[in-house]
Design a protein around this motif. Structure first.
Motif, PDB file in Angstrom:
ATOM      1  N   SER A 339       1.111   3.744   0.492  1.00 30.44           N
ATOM      2  CA  SER A 339      -0.297   4.191   1.006  1.00 30.44           C
ATOM      3  C   SER A 339      -0.836   5.370   0.318  1.00 30.44           C
ATOM      4  O   SER A 339      -1.765   5.982   0.353  1.00 30.44           O
ATOM      5  CB  SER A 339      -0.223   4.836   2.423  1.00 30.44           C
ATOM      6  OG  SER A 339       0.992   5.285   2.496  1.00 30.44           O
ATOM      7  N   GLU A 340       0.104   6.102  -0.828  1.00 33.35           N
ATOM      8  CA  GLU A 340      -0.081   7.308  -1.222  1.00 33.35           C
ATOM      9  C   GLU A 340       0.288   7.528  -2.876  1.00 33.35           C
ATOM     10  O   GLU A 340       0.192   8.346  -3.409  1.00 33.35           O
ATOM     11  CB  GLU A 340       0.642   8.511  -0.615  1.00 33.35           C
ATOM     12  CG  GLU A 340       0.143   8.787   0.878  1.00 33.35           C
ATOM     13  CD  GLU A 340       1.127   9.854   1.623  1.00 33.35           C
ATOM     14  OE1 GLU A 340       2.012  10.585   1.127  1.00 33.35           O
ATOM     15  OE2 GLU A 340       0.662  10.125   2.702  1.00 33.35           O
ATOM     16  N   GLY A 341       0.622   6.265  -3.108  1.00 27.39           N
ATOM     17  CA  GLY A 341       0.877   6.474  -4.623  1.00 27.39           C
ATOM     18  C   GLY A 341       1.609   4.976  -5.060  1.00 27.39           C
ATOM     19  O   GLY A 341       1.771   4.161  -4.514  1.00 27.39           O
ATOM     20  N   VAL A 342       2.110   4.870  -6.332  1.00 25.25           N
ATOM     21  CA  VAL A 342       2.673   3.661  -6.983  1.00 25.25           C
ATOM     22  C   VAL A 342       3.891   4.086  -7.867  1.00 25.25           C
ATOM     23  O   VAL A 342       3.740   5.004  -8.753  1.00 25.25           O
ATOM     24  CB  VAL A 342       1.671   2.801  -7.854  1.00 25.25           C
ATOM     25  CG1 VAL A 342       1.023   3.550  -8.850  1.00 25.25           C
ATOM     26  CG2 VAL A 342       2.498   1.353  -8.214  1.00 25.25           C
ATOM     27  N   ILE A 343       4.915   3.577  -7.796  1.00 24.57           N
ATOM     28  CA  ILE A 343       5.975   3.766  -8.457  1.00 24.57           C
ATOM     29  C   ILE A 343       6.078   2.561  -9.553  1.00 24.57           C
ATOM     30  O   ILE A 343       6.146   1.311  -9.119  1.00 24.57           O
ATOM     31  CB  ILE A 343       7.293   3.760  -7.791  1.00 24.57           C
ATOM     32  CG1 ILE A 343       7.404   5.098  -7.075  1.00 24.57           C
ATOM     33  CG2 ILE A 343       8.588   3.664  -8.660  1.00 24.57           C
ATOM     34  CD1 ILE A 343       8.734   4.796  -5.823  1.00 24.57           C
ATOM     35  N   GLN A 344       5.900   2.850 -10.707  1.00 24.44           N
ATOM     36  CA  GLN A 344       5.958   1.745 -11.945  1.00 24.44           C
ATOM     37  C   GLN A 344       7.593   1.818 -12.527  1.00 24.44           C
ATOM     38  O   GLN A 344       7.857   2.887 -13.008  1.00 24.44           O
ATOM     39  CB  GLN A 344       5.024   1.765 -12.849  1.00 24.44           C
ATOM     40  CG  GLN A 344       4.920   0.601 -13.769  1.00 24.44           C
ATOM     41  CD  GLN A 344       3.755   0.604 -14.660  1.00 24.44           C
ATOM     42  OE1 GLN A 344       3.579   1.091 -15.488  1.00 24.44           O
ATOM     43  NE2 GLN A 344       2.755   0.033 -14.309  1.00 24.44           N
TER      44      GLN A 344
END
Length: 467
Positions: A339-344
């Protein structure tokens, strides 16, 4: 047989000490994984007593068998005691590499019968994994079994029971579970850096004939040189087919296709990062897009899985993709979207980007407001401005986090080090038979879904198919 890489390990230790593994100002951007990596290197450097020596046998000396053995012998105190393969050319290759006195055989039971072998690496065709693993455990051997742990879902519980009864170390060969990069992704997720997880997108594409499993077939391949009759002991009877022996991943009679080869990596890594027990529903679809070479498992495949709300994580959806004729040139990416970001996650490198919602709701711009009467627009704008300050209308910002493993880092070596350390200490491994089954079952369910055109229901807690 000993392989001493102490100079290169010392160089790596110097590199890891001088490299900023995490470039960020976030309080969660600790150097914990740098310390972990340094600790692992120091373990590589330690002296090994005669009592600590571990002698291994390799069962299946094909492509992965070569890679696994080469890596295993980099761990101090590990020695090679024997190699088994059905193809006579690989037996000859083994003696060329390790000496004419090396014990070799075309019958894996000869390896299991040797008292001087402590552990076996099972690197065979998928269809043989469960039988050899159960037999090896019954003989008191520690087992490193290549992924997927099983060929059929029904084999999972028998392997679990055998591992539990034997009390030996059993580790499945999805090395990303031991990656310092994946450990960092797990740390960031647990720290709440991307808010509440809701989706995982996982891709493993390739763009080459070898990547699509069209391996070179030797000129002397026939039913005799491959011990074909022994090979098909665990399959339905089939006439000799060199492709099914050497390109086996592409054929459902002996392999598990992209699901068992590559979905399994994406699932293992995602399960480790999220601490998940697995999905409750699985659906997949595929096509034969380019490699029309007789294979009967697709070269382009996608899956969709639904993970339930649990004590380990909130409910999330997972998408899986493999494309063997990808114009990207090939890629391996796991994206954890919250909901607050993305880990790639790309290999052992991690990028985290934040996207935070403002406290105030949206108003104006691409909105229905401008479609109202002028009086209504003015009245509602006045009310909005009175309720929400300019600061509340702004999106909060947080710095990105970047994690890069040092040059030369090898998660495959970490995975084998974990395996042999566990043999010496008795400490459990992460990717044990239960973990392996929890990853293999949904991967294999993708094949079942594709072949039978249906949604597969799975109980991730009891590890059973549901009607």
């Amino acid at each position: 047989m000993k392989n001493d890489n102490s100079a290169s390990r010392r160089k790596f230790l110097q590199q890891i000490g001088a490299t900023s593994l995490v470039a960020a100002s976030s309080p969660f951007a600790s150097l914990a994984n740098q310390a972990k990596a340094e600790e692992r290197i120091l373990q590589y450097e330690r002296n090994v007593s005669a009592n600590d020596k571990i002698r291994i046998g390799v069962i299946g000396y094909g492509v992965q068998g070569h890679f696994d053995l080469r890596t295993a012998l980099k761990v101090p105190g590990v020695e090679l005691a024997g190699i088994c393969d059905l193809y006579t050319g690989r037996i000859e290759n083994a003696k060329e590499q390790y000496g004419k006195d090396l014990f070799t055989t075309t019958n894996y039971k000869d390896i299991l019968d040797r008292k001087d072998i402590d552990a076996v690496l099972i690197c065979t065709h998928d269809v043989w994994h469960a039988r050899i693993a159960i037999d090896a455990l019954a003989k008191g051997k520690h087992v490193y079994c290549e992924k997927p742990m099983i060929y059929k879902i029904s084999e999972g519980n028998p392997v679990l029971a055998a591992a539990k009864k034997a009390g030996k170390i059993f580790q499945v060969g999805s090395q990303r579970v031991s990656s310092i990069g994946y450990a960092k992704a797990k740390e960031l997720l647990v720290a709440g850096e991307i808010g509440k997880l809701n989706m995982v997108n996982a891709v493993y594409d390739r763009q080459s004939s070898i990547g699509a499993w069209e391996y070179t077939i030797p000129k002397d391949a026939d039913a005799m040189t491959t011990n074909w009759d022994r090979f098909i002991e665990v399959t339905n009877k089939m006439a000799f087919d060199a492709k099914k022996f050497f390109w086996w991943r592409a054929f459902k009679e002996v392999g598990t296709g992209v699901a068992g080869d590559l979905f399994i990596h994406l699932l293992s890594g995602s399960h480790f990062i999220t601490n998940s027990k697995g999905p409750e529903s699985i659906y997949s679809t595929g096509q034969f897009s380019y490699w029309k070479d007789g294979r009967n498992l697709p070269d382009v495949m996608s899956g969709v899985m639904q993970y339930p709300d649990s004590a380990e994580h909130p409910a999330f959806q997972m998408t899986l993709q493999v494309n063997f004729i990808s114009g990207t040139g090939g890629q391996e990416i796991i994206q954890l979207v919250g909901s607050e970001g993305v880990i790639q996650v790309q290999g052992n490198n991690i990028t985290l980007k934040h996207s935070l919602m403002p406290e105030a709701p949206g108003f104006g711009g691409y909105d229905s407001l401008f479609t109202f009467s002028k009086n209504m627009q003015d009245e509602m704008t006045k009310e909005y401005n009175a309720k929400w300050t300019p600061e509340q209308r702004k999106r909060p910002t947080k710095e990105d986090i970047i994690f890069k493993a040092p040059s030369g880092y090898d998660d495959h070596l970490d995975h084998f080090t974990n395996f042999f350390d566990s043999i010496r200490t008795g400490k459990p491994v992460i990717e044990d038979a239960e973990f392996g089954f929890r990853a293999a079952a949904p991967a294999l369910a993708c094949n079942e879904s594709y072949l039978n055109k249906k949604i597969i229901k799975w109980d991730p807690v009891s590890m059973k198919l549901k009607a």
